[in-house]
Motif scaffolding. Structure first.
Motif, short mmCIF file in Angstrom:
data_model
loop_
_atom_site.label_atom_id
_atom_site.label_comp_id
_atom_site.label_asym_id
_atom_site.label_seq_id
_atom_site.Cartn_x
_atom_site.Cartn_y
_atom_site.Cartn_z
N ALA A 1 0.85 -1.18 0.00
CA ALA A 1 0.00 0.00 0.00
C ALA A 1 0.89 1.24 0.00
CB ALA A 1 -0.92 0.00 1.20
N PHE A 2 0.46 2.25 -0.72
CA PHE A 2 1.20 3.50 -0.83
C PHE A 2 0.30 4.65 -0.41
CE2 PHE A 2 2.98 0.54 -3.88
CZ PHE A 2 4.33 0.59 -3.55
N VAL A 3 0.88 5.63 0.21
CA VAL A 3 0.13 6.78 0.71
C VAL A 3 -0.25 7.74 -0.42
CG1 VAL A 3 0.27 8.78 2.25
CG2 VAL A 3 1.20 6.59 2.97
N ARG A 10 7.86 6.08 -6.95
CA ARG A 10 9.23 5.84 -6.47
C ARG A 10 9.54 4.35 -6.37
NH1 ARG A 10 8.05 10.27 -3.11
NH2 ARG A 10 7.52 8.93 -1.36
N GLU A 11 8.53 3.54 -6.09
CA GLU A 11 8.73 2.11 -5.87
C GLU A 11 8.31 1.24 -7.07
OE1 GLU A 11 10.16 1.00 -3.07
OE2 GLU A 11 10.25 3.02 -2.22
N ALA A 12 7.64 1.81 -8.04
CA ALA A 12 7.02 1.03 -9.12
C ALA A 12 8.02 0.19 -9.91
CB ALA A 12 6.27 1.97 -10.06
N GLN A 13 9.24 0.67 -10.08
CA GLN A 13 10.20 -0.08 -10.88
C GLN A 13 10.53 -1.43 -10.24
OE1 GLN A 13 11.01 2.79 -9.29
NE2 GLN A 13 12.62 2.20 -7.87
N ASP A 14 10.29 -1.58 -8.94
CA ASP A 14 10.57 -2.84 -8.24
C ASP A 14 9.38 -3.79 -8.21
OD1 ASP A 14 13.18 -1.97 -7.67
OD2 ASP A 14 12.52 -0.99 -5.82
N LEU A 15 8.25 -3.37 -8.75
CA LEU A 15 7.04 -4.20 -8.74
C LEU A 15 6.92 -4.96 -10.05
CD1 LEU A 15 4.49 -1.62 -7.31
CD2 LEU A 15 5.61 -3.49 -6.08
N PRO A 16 6.40 -6.20 -9.98
CA PRO A 16 6.17 -6.92 -11.24
C PRO A 16 5.06 -6.23 -12.04
CG PRO A 16 5.36 -8.19 -9.37
CD PRO A 16 6.04 -6.97 -8.81
N ASN A 18 2.78 -7.38 -13.74
CA ASN A 18 1.47 -8.02 -13.68
C ASN A 18 0.83 -7.88 -12.30
OD1 ASN A 18 3.16 -9.78 -12.29
ND2 ASN A 18 2.33 -11.62 -13.23
N ALA A 19 1.44 -7.07 -11.43
CA ALA A 19 0.87 -6.83 -10.10
C ALA A 19 -0.45 -6.08 -10.24
CB ALA A 19 1.83 -6.02 -9.24
N PRO A 20 -1.47 -6.50 -9.50
CA PRO A 20 -2.73 -5.74 -9.54
C PRO A 20 -2.56 -4.41 -8.81
CG PRO A 20 -2.90 -7.56 -7.99
CD PRO A 20 -1.56 -7.68 -8.65
N ILE A 21 -3.03 -3.36 -9.43
CA ILE A 21 -2.95 -2.01 -8.87
C ILE A 21 -4.37 -1.57 -8.52
CG2 ILE A 21 -2.24 0.38 -9.27
CD1 ILE A 21 0.10 -1.65 -9.39
N TYR A 22 -4.58 -1.23 -7.26
CA TYR A 22 -5.86 -0.71 -6.80
C TYR A 22 -5.66 0.75 -6.48
CZ TYR A 22 -7.37 -5.51 -6.59
OH TYR A 22 -7.69 -6.79 -6.93
N LEU A 23 -6.34 1.60 -7.19
CA LEU A 23 -6.14 3.04 -7.12
C LEU A 23 -7.42 3.71 -6.66
CD1 LEU A 23 -4.11 5.29 -7.89
CD2 LEU A 23 -5.01 5.16 -10.20
N ASP A 24 -7.34 4.45 -5.57
CA ASP A 24 -8.51 5.16 -5.07
C ASP A 24 -8.87 6.27 -6.05
OD1 ASP A 24 -10.50 6.40 -3.54
OD2 ASP A 24 -9.34 6.29 -1.70
N SER A 25 -10.15 6.49 -6.24
CA SER A 25 -10.58 7.57 -7.12
C SER A 25 -10.33 8.93 -6.49
CB SER A 25 -12.07 7.42 -7.45
OG SER A 25 -12.52 8.52 -8.20
N CYS A 26 -10.55 9.05 -5.19
CA CYS A 26 -10.37 10.32 -4.49
C CYS A 26 -9.05 10.29 -3.72
CB CYS A 26 -11.51 10.57 -3.52
SG CYS A 26 -13.11 10.69 -4.34
N LEU A 27 -8.05 10.96 -4.27
CA LEU A 27 -6.72 10.93 -3.67
C LEU A 27 -6.46 12.09 -2.71
CD1 LEU A 27 -4.68 9.86 -6.81
CD2 LEU A 27 -5.42 8.44 -4.89
#
Length: 83
Positions: A1-3, A10-16, A18-27
């Motif tokens: 989870a990311f704030v 900053r961390e995305a390059q280390d993620l596969p 095909n990792a599922p990304i869950y993104l809140d609509s209201c940030l």
């Protein structure tokens, strides 16, 4: 989870990719998660879902998302109901 999206970036390059990304609509403020979808897809991620309390129809015209889900992602622990 990311704030924030910036923390994710900053961390995305280390993620596969095909990792599922869950993104809140209201940030927060006027920032919308759906506005980040093109940038996240450009990084190679394709399993992007919006996690929101809004109805899915609200996001029917957002290209690049796999779907709209509730606020609890599938990896969240089950919360006991309070009566």
């Amino acid at each position: 989870a990311f704030v924030s999206p910036a923390e994710f970036l900053r961390e995305a390059q280390d993620l596969p990719k095909n990792a599922p990304i869950y993104l809140d609509s209201c940030l927060g403020g006027d920032e919308k998660g759906e506005d980040w979808v093109p940038r996240i897809r450009a990084m190679g991620f394709e399993e992007i879902r919006l996690a929101t309390g809004f109805p899915p129809a609200r996001f029917a015209n957002v290209p690049g998302i796999r779907g709209v889900v509730g606020k609890d992602p599938p990896f969240a622990p089950a919360h006991p109901k309070i009566s």
